[in-house]
Design a protein around this motif. Structure first.
Motif, short mmCIF file in Angstrom:
data_model
loop_
_atom_site.label_atom_id
_atom_site.label_comp_id
_atom_site.label_asym_id
_atom_site.label_seq_id
_atom_site.Cartn_x
_atom_site.Cartn_y
_atom_site.Cartn_z
N ILE A 192 16.04 45.68 64.42
CA ILE A 192 16.26 44.32 63.93
C ILE A 192 17.52 43.71 64.53
N GLU A 193 18.57 44.50 64.64
CA GLU A 193 19.84 43.97 65.14
C GLU A 193 19.92 43.86 66.65
N ASN A 194 19.21 44.71 67.38
CA ASN A 194 19.38 44.76 68.83
C ASN A 194 18.18 44.31 69.65
N LEU A 245 20.98 53.70 72.01
CA LEU A 245 19.90 54.60 72.43
C LEU A 245 18.57 54.12 71.86
N VAL A 246 18.55 53.76 70.60
CA VAL A 246 17.32 53.24 69.98
C VAL A 246 16.85 52.00 70.73
N GLU A 247 17.75 51.08 70.97
CA GLU A 247 17.40 49.84 71.68
C GLU A 247 16.81 50.13 73.06
N LEU A 248 17.49 50.93 73.84
CA LEU A 248 17.04 51.20 75.21
C LEU A 248 15.73 51.97 75.24
N VAL A 249 15.56 52.92 74.34
CA VAL A 249 14.30 53.66 74.29
C VAL A 249 13.15 52.73 73.94
#
Length: 99
Positions: A66-68, A36-40
């Motif tokens: 950092i990871e995604n 969710l964090v990545e896509l947002v």
């Protein structure tokens, strides 16, 4: 808003932006927090990204970023540089993102 309401709102916004283009949209009910964090961060605007900080800690969001998102490379260099400067107050955002 409570955490689940904000998550649901963000998932609906991601559906509107066609971020789940490879999935059957009606079947999506929940998304793992890191994804969710990545896509947002990749698909929504600053107001929606700010909502992430209402439901997750800065440390969690930074780790997911950092990871995604950072490993996506040059394609998102300018965006990642902005995130490093604006959200995580890094002194040399360009150098950090490149490394």
């Amino acid at each position: 808003m409570q955490k689940q309401e904000i998550k649901s709102y963000l998932i609906e916004r991601l559906k509107q932006e066609n971020a789940f283009w490879s999935y059957k949209v009606d079947a999506i009910k929940d998304v793992p927090d890191e994804i969710l964090v990545e896509l947002v961060m990749l698909h929504l605007d600053i107001d929606d990204i700010d909502r992430l900080f209402e439901i997750y800690s800065r440390k969690f969001i930074k780790k997911a970023w950092i990871e995604n998102v950072v490993p996506l490379g040059d394609r998102y260099y300018v965006l990642n540089k902005f995130f490093a400067w604006y959200y995580f107050q890094m002194k040399k955002p360009g150098a950090y993102v490149k490394s």
